[in-house]
Design an enzyme around this catalytic site. Sequence first.
Site, PDB file in Angstrom:
ATOM      1  N   SER A 153       3.923   2.208   8.450  1.00  0.00           N
ATOM      2  CA  SER A 153       3.680   1.277   7.349  1.00  0.00           C
ATOM      3  C   SER A 153       4.986   1.025   6.610  1.00  0.00           C
ATOM      4  O   SER A 153       5.662   1.961   6.181  1.00  0.00           O
ATOM      5  CB  SER A 153       2.644   1.854   6.383  1.00  0.00           C
ATOM      6  OG  SER A 153       1.374   1.891   6.977  1.00  0.00           O
ATOM      7  N   ASP A 182       1.140  -7.735   2.288  1.00  0.00           N
ATOM      8  CA  ASP A 182       1.258  -6.298   2.012  1.00  0.00           C
ATOM      9  C   ASP A 182       2.728  -5.896   1.864  1.00  0.00           C
ATOM     10  O   ASP A 182       3.314  -5.288   2.761  1.00  0.00           O
ATOM     11  CB  ASP A 182       0.586  -5.520   3.144  1.00  0.00           C
ATOM     12  CG  ASP A 182       0.362  -4.059   2.795  1.00  0.00           C
ATOM     13  OD1 ASP A 182       0.875  -3.609   1.762  1.00  0.00           O
ATOM     14  OD2 ASP A 182      -0.334  -3.368   3.566  1.00  0.00           O
ATOM     15  N   HIS A 236       0.814  -1.216   0.000  1.00  0.00           N
ATOM     16  CA  HIS A 236       0.000   0.000   0.000  1.00  0.00           C
ATOM     17  C   HIS A 236       0.844   1.261   0.000  1.00  0.00           C
ATOM     18  O   HIS A 236       0.376   2.330  -0.405  1.00  0.00           O
ATOM     19  CB  HIS A 236      -1.022  -0.008   1.155  1.00  0.00           C
ATOM     20  CG  HIS A 236      -0.490   0.277   2.511  1.00  0.00           C
ATOM     21  ND1 HIS A 236      -0.220  -0.709   3.445  1.00  0.00           N
ATOM     22  CD2 HIS A 236      -0.200   1.442   3.134  1.00  0.00           C
ATOM     23  CE1 HIS A 236       0.197  -0.158   4.563  1.00  0.00           C
ATOM     24  NE2 HIS A 236       0.226   1.150   4.404  1.00  0.00           N
TER      25      HIS A 236
END
Length: 717
Positions: free
Chosen positions: A645, A219, A83
Amino acid sequence: MKFLKLLLVLVVFQVQAQQGGMWIPSLLKGTNEKEMKALGMKISADDIYSVNHSSLKDAVPHFDGGCTAEMISPKGLLLTNHHCGYDNIQSHSTVENDYLTNGFWAYKMEDELPNKDLTVTFIIKIEDVTNKIFDGVLNLPTESDKQKKIQQNIAAVSKSFTKEAWQDAMIRAFYDGNQYLLFVTETFKDVRLVGAPPSSIGKFGSDTDNWVWPRHTGDFSLFRIYADKNNRPAEYSKDNVPYTPKHFFPVSAKGIQENDFTMVMGYPGRTQEYLPSFAVEQIVNDLNPAKIEIRDAALKVQDGFMRKDNAIKIQYASKYAGVANYWKKWIGETKGLKKSNAVAIKKEFEKKFQERVNKAGKQAEYGTILADFERNYSDIKEYAIARDYFSEVVLRNSEILSFGYRLFQLEQIYNTRGEQAFNDRKNNLIVGFEDLYKNYSAQVDEKVFEKLIGLYATKSPNQFLPETLVNVNANSLTTAVFSTTKLTNYNGLKDLLNGDAKSVLEKLNEDSAYKLVKSIASSYQKNVAPKFDEINLKNIALQRTYMKGIMEFFPNDRIFPDANSTLRVTYGKVKGYKPSDAVVYEPVSYLDGVIEKYVPGDYEFDVPSKLIDLYNNKDYGNYADKNGKMPLAFIATNHTTGGNSGSPALDAKGNLIGLNFDRVWEGTMSDIYYSPEICRNIMVDTRYILFIIDKYAGAKNLIDEMTIVYPKSQKAK
């Protein structure tokens, strides 16, 4: 002797219980290092941060200004979240060549794809400059004067600080402005896409599973940093060579177990751990509900179109994910703050704070802080709500309004700085808008606009509304705007901006969408922003003094600075949790869960046939656990937030064991109140990452350039 042993056990237990916090890597020696070693860490604070030799911090860059990444090879190979790389993967995707759907893998370096404006920034060193920033500040009469002088000092120190020509210096405030640190950085601008799994792996579960455990999302994505022949930052060039990092992480295939030590390094964006109870009450009861409702309306419209039209799905994939991310986060945050009784806990702390102030006889300095906070948060409430409506509707979620607001700012530049500044900004806007319109659908935006303008007109405090929104019919207004404005396509925008300043402004002020935006923005700037800023400035000053008092009166507490997008270290343990009565979550998820959730052709839960075949044949290579299962993700007690992230999750020896990508829904409150009982970060297991690269993608070239740490009983095949 038994008593001494018991005492030792209790002391060790107390140290081990200390988890959470976002710590500055250059300041780990002492208490933090002792806690980390008590939790199981086998390396030293000097191994984590050093300016004298390579250390872990040299392998952890800031990725694209909003995420974290880590170096995993001596050839500049970089790992981050899918992402985090999503915009860049999307930019290379078309309906005919859809890398979002099909994935992308470069099997040789010549096939790696350059990415416009993508940057990666490394921290070279950190230095305390608090005294320099406070020079001439403390005796100034007003908070506005102090803030102005601080900014002047920051600019002066940043400019004069000794560094190499290719390096930058940035200064950030810590502990609500009680400390200032300078960061020397190096920013690389030639960053190329190397690999990304299909969205059915990298985004598996999509928005339904976002912020949820158990999670089954692979991810991750891979990029490579390129440098000039001297290994220094350079603009993109075919002559650039792979960057040689000062440090890169060995990638572990050994696996993890519950209660193993974990450390996460990264660039957490923003936390508010020391807000007073009055602020938290306002977030829970007023601000979060308003923002949730707005984004919920926008998401429902976008989702309806994306499910029916693949071209729109590609256009809006990144935007939708961005909107949905914090929509769901705010829901979980509110739930967690209520469940954990955060407001009551903060009130109890404030009671102790006041008692210690009184006992120390420091009422003159700290005695009215809490009463002032209570009054200010009462006074700012309506302005804060109106500010969030303006931000969420005009600036973020209605695209035609956000386009119009940029043009409104252009008119303001003309009024304040003249025609030359106007023309410079106008030309930049024409270039920038071309990319924005590539991913714009007037059909989608019209329906979003109708929903959101109706909420703005009926839910935002009506005393601040412009005349254009008083008793307005949202459907009629939408038709009137979208049937006449030129802002629904790029050619129309260019036509509006064609000409000298006078003719451009005349055309803009005749456009229906622009006139609406101007009325809303002018009303906001006149009736909301000044008063909000006035009260907020008071709260900034109070918060700084409150933080100073906390550090003074609670010297033995574990007080860490709020996140501000600078490099931090957080440590904890692999740990399951119990979110509610009779529900217990294990700390590891497996590929089995992907197959259990599999829905053929589904937007969120489809699974590539090759992955199904690998699962059915149990063809996991070297990456299965001792029971023959394929681990996918795990959770731990690390204190993370947005910006983490892509952060590396490291084991006790500094090997890469996971890739941080999310938090559990019940624990998103950790931005305001961290609880080791509830808060968990979610990481992709490196064994799953290696499995996808190796067995699914067949990218042996990437496996070969990594240093992989296998279990002692196992050798690379």
